[in-house]
Design an enzyme around this catalytic site. Structure first.
Site, PDB file in Angstrom:
ATOM      1  N   HIS A 133       8.817   3.207  -8.225  1.00 20.47           N
ATOM      2  CA  HIS A 133       8.732   3.860  -6.909  1.00 20.47           C
ATOM      3  C   HIS A 133       9.866   4.861  -6.715  1.00 20.47           C
ATOM      4  O   HIS A 133      11.016   4.563  -7.044  1.00 20.47           O
ATOM      5  CB  HIS A 133       8.795   2.808  -5.789  1.00 20.47           C
ATOM      6  CG  HIS A 133       7.564   1.969  -5.701  1.00 20.47           C
ATOM      7  ND1 HIS A 133       6.477   2.316  -4.927  1.00 20.47           N
ATOM      8  CD2 HIS A 133       7.223   0.816  -6.340  1.00 20.47           C
ATOM      9  CE1 HIS A 133       5.534   1.394  -5.066  1.00 20.47           C
ATOM     10  NE2 HIS A 133       5.952   0.488  -5.922  1.00 20.47           N
ATOM     11  N   GLU A 153       0.158   7.357  -4.292  1.00 21.55           N
ATOM     12  CA  GLU A 153       0.249   6.343  -5.342  1.00 21.55           C
ATOM     13  C   GLU A 153       0.012   6.904  -6.750  1.00 21.55           C
ATOM     14  O   GLU A 153      -0.851   7.775  -6.948  1.00 21.55           O
ATOM     15  CB  GLU A 153      -0.771   5.215  -5.101  1.00 21.55           C
ATOM     16  CG  GLU A 153      -0.388   4.264  -3.997  1.00 21.55           C
ATOM     17  CD  GLU A 153      -1.147   2.966  -4.088  1.00 21.55           C
ATOM     18  OE1 GLU A 153      -1.493   2.549  -5.209  1.00 21.55           O
ATOM     19  OE2 GLU A 153      -1.405   2.361  -3.019  1.00 21.55           O
ATOM     20  N   ASN A 155      -0.692  -5.201  -1.932  1.00 18.37           N
ATOM     21  CA  ASN A 155      -1.840  -5.451  -1.044  1.00 18.37           C
ATOM     22  C   ASN A 155      -2.929  -6.222  -1.805  1.00 18.37           C
ATOM     23  O   ASN A 155      -3.595  -7.099  -1.235  1.00 18.37           O
ATOM     24  CB  ASN A 155      -2.411  -4.119  -0.540  1.00 18.37           C
ATOM     25  CG  ASN A 155      -1.481  -3.428   0.441  1.00 18.37           C
ATOM     26  OD1 ASN A 155      -0.886  -4.061   1.309  1.00 18.37           O
ATOM     27  ND2 ASN A 155      -1.340  -2.117   0.306  1.00 18.37           N
ATOM     28  N   GLY A 160       4.892  -0.348  -2.336  1.00 19.72           N
ATOM     29  CA  GLY A 160       5.606   0.815  -1.798  1.00 19.72           C
ATOM     30  C   GLY A 160       6.375   0.458  -0.536  1.00 19.72           C
ATOM     31  O   GLY A 160       7.494   0.948  -0.326  1.00 19.72           O
ATOM     32  N   CYS A 215       0.438   0.953   0.803  1.00 19.17           N
ATOM     33  CA  CYS A 215       0.882   0.551  -0.534  1.00 19.17           C
ATOM     34  C   CYS A 215       1.857  -0.605  -0.339  1.00 19.17           C
ATOM     35  O   CYS A 215       2.955  -0.397   0.202  1.00 19.17           O
ATOM     36  CB  CYS A 215       1.559   1.731  -1.243  1.00 19.17           C
ATOM     37  SG  CYS A 215       2.157   1.329  -2.892  1.00 19.17           S
ATOM     38  N   CYS A 264       0.506  -4.887  -7.653  1.00 23.51           N
ATOM     39  CA  CYS A 264      -0.270  -4.377  -6.511  1.00 23.51           C
ATOM     40  C   CYS A 264      -0.086  -5.385  -5.377  1.00 23.51           C
ATOM     41  O   CYS A 264      -0.679  -6.469  -5.416  1.00 23.51           O
ATOM     42  CB  CYS A 264      -1.752  -4.201  -6.867  1.00 23.51           C
ATOM     43  SG  CYS A 264      -2.712  -3.521  -5.494  1.00 23.51           S
TER      44      CYS A 264
HETATM   45  N1  LIG Z   1      -0.584   2.658  -7.752  1.00 25.67           N
HETATM   46  C1  LIG Z   1       0.258   1.507  -8.113  1.00 25.67           C
HETATM   47  C2  LIG Z   1      -0.611   0.227  -8.225  1.00 25.67           C
HETATM   48  C3  LIG Z   1      -1.138  -0.229  -6.868  1.00 25.67           C
HETATM   49  C4  LIG Z   1      -0.017  -0.483  -5.893  1.00 25.67           C
HETATM   50  C5  LIG Z   1      -0.410  -0.584  -4.420  1.00 25.67           C
HETATM   51  N2  LIG Z   1      -1.803  -0.437  -4.133  1.00 25.67           N
HETATM   52  C6  LIG Z   1       0.177  -1.836  -3.792  1.00 25.67           C
HETATM   53  O1  LIG Z   1      -0.391  -2.361  -2.823  1.00 25.67           O
HETATM   54  O2  LIG Z   1       1.279  -2.263  -4.256  1.00 25.67           O
HETATM   55  C7  LIG Z   1       0.919   1.776  -9.473  1.00 25.67           C
HETATM   56  O3  LIG Z   1       0.357   2.539 -10.270  1.00 25.67           O
HETATM   57  O4  LIG Z   1       2.007   1.199  -9.693  1.00 25.67           O
END
Ligand SMILES: N[C@H](CCC[C@H](N)C(=O)O)C(=O)O
Length: 278
Positions: free
Chosen positions: A161, A210, A77, A222, A219, A75
């Protein structure tokens, strides 16, 4: 039981942060729901759990739970918010930190301007590393979805991704295509779905549906994934401003095999106590 938490966000991607450095925190699905649900609980995209390190030469372990309760390994952020959190809580005064998730080791650097730079590691494009069911590694893949041919790049930043180019993120089918692609069986661990608008070689706009959270205002992983794919396509420079709905991130990478650096803000919104007796 009273559970102390800190509410934070990084460019609008919001988090409930728990300090588990002194007492183990093993959340149940019911407790995670109370922390993530925006009506029946506190409300956030992800819950971040900060733990004492479990291996040498790492400052903290870092667990990440999506709004749907799924535990994941990256994650971006959230890692910036962790850097701010441990400083504000007096857990560390080091300007550079190494944190370990279930898939990655991240290097965080707090900057004098209050922003945080994260070394997110090198992007991984091999299908088995994403994971993505493909016969061979390609720069562009295609899927047929409801009679529509979807072309995209696929990459892991420590989480999976899918990145597809769109003409305008404001009219991109985030709400319709996102929920169909996120659980696609070709992505055995599901996938974060990025909609990338290339404005110029050093500026893009991005929206992300997400995995385990739906569309968020930003993200971080992302944004790194989108720039890595855009560079693989030969369309983006080594330094790119990524405009997300909640603000802007600076993503830098010298290209394939090189680490991706992400710089952006981390804000504390409030602290609170949750009454909880499961
Ligand atoms: N939903 C993402 C986790 C949070 C990623 C996102 N909030 C960031 O800032 O990278 C996953 O399941 O891989």
């Amino acid at each position: 039981m009273q559970l102390r938490f800190t509410k934070m966000h990084g460019t609008g991607n919001d988090f409930v942060v728990i300090d588990a450095t002194r007492a183990r925190f093993a959340p149940t699905p019911a407790l995670l729901h109370r922390l993530t649900d925006r009506r029946f609980g506190v409300g956030c995209d992800q819950v971040l759990v900060v733990e004492a390190p479990s291996v040498p030469d790492v400052d903290f372990d870092y667990r990440i739970f999506n709004a749907d309760g799924s535990e994941v390994g990256q994650c971006g952020n959230g890692s910036r918010c962790l850097a701010r959190f441990v400083a504000d809580q007096g857990l560390s005064d080091k300007p550079r930190l190494r944190v370990r998730t279930r898939t990655s080791i991240l290097e965080l650097q707090r900057r004098d301007d209050g922003q945080v730079t994260v070394d997110m590691g090198a992007p991984r494009f091999e299908p088995r590393d994403i994971p993505f069911k493909a016969a061979e590694r390609r720069a562009r893949y295609a899927l047929d979805m409801d009679g529509q041919r979807i072309e995209f790049g696929a990459v892991s930043m420590g989480n999976p991704h899918l990145v597809m180019e769109v003409a305008d993120v404001d009219t991109a089918p985030v709400g319709t295509l996102g929920p169909k692609l996120e659980p696609h069986p070709d992505f055995p661990e599901r996938v974060n779905v990025g909609f990338l608008q290339i404005v110029s070689r050093d500026r893009v706009r991005l929206r992300v549906f997400e995995r385990g959270a739906g569309e968020t205002l930003a993200c971080g992983s992302g944004a790194c994934a989108a720039v890595a794919v855009g560079q693989l396509w030969g369309r983006l420079d080594p330094r790119v401003i990524v405009q997300v709905r909640g603000g802007e991130l600076i993503i830098e990478s010298k290209g394939e095999g090189e680490p991706v650096l992400m710089t952006g803000p981390a804000q504390t919104v409030f602290t609170g106590e949750l009454e909880w007796n499961e």
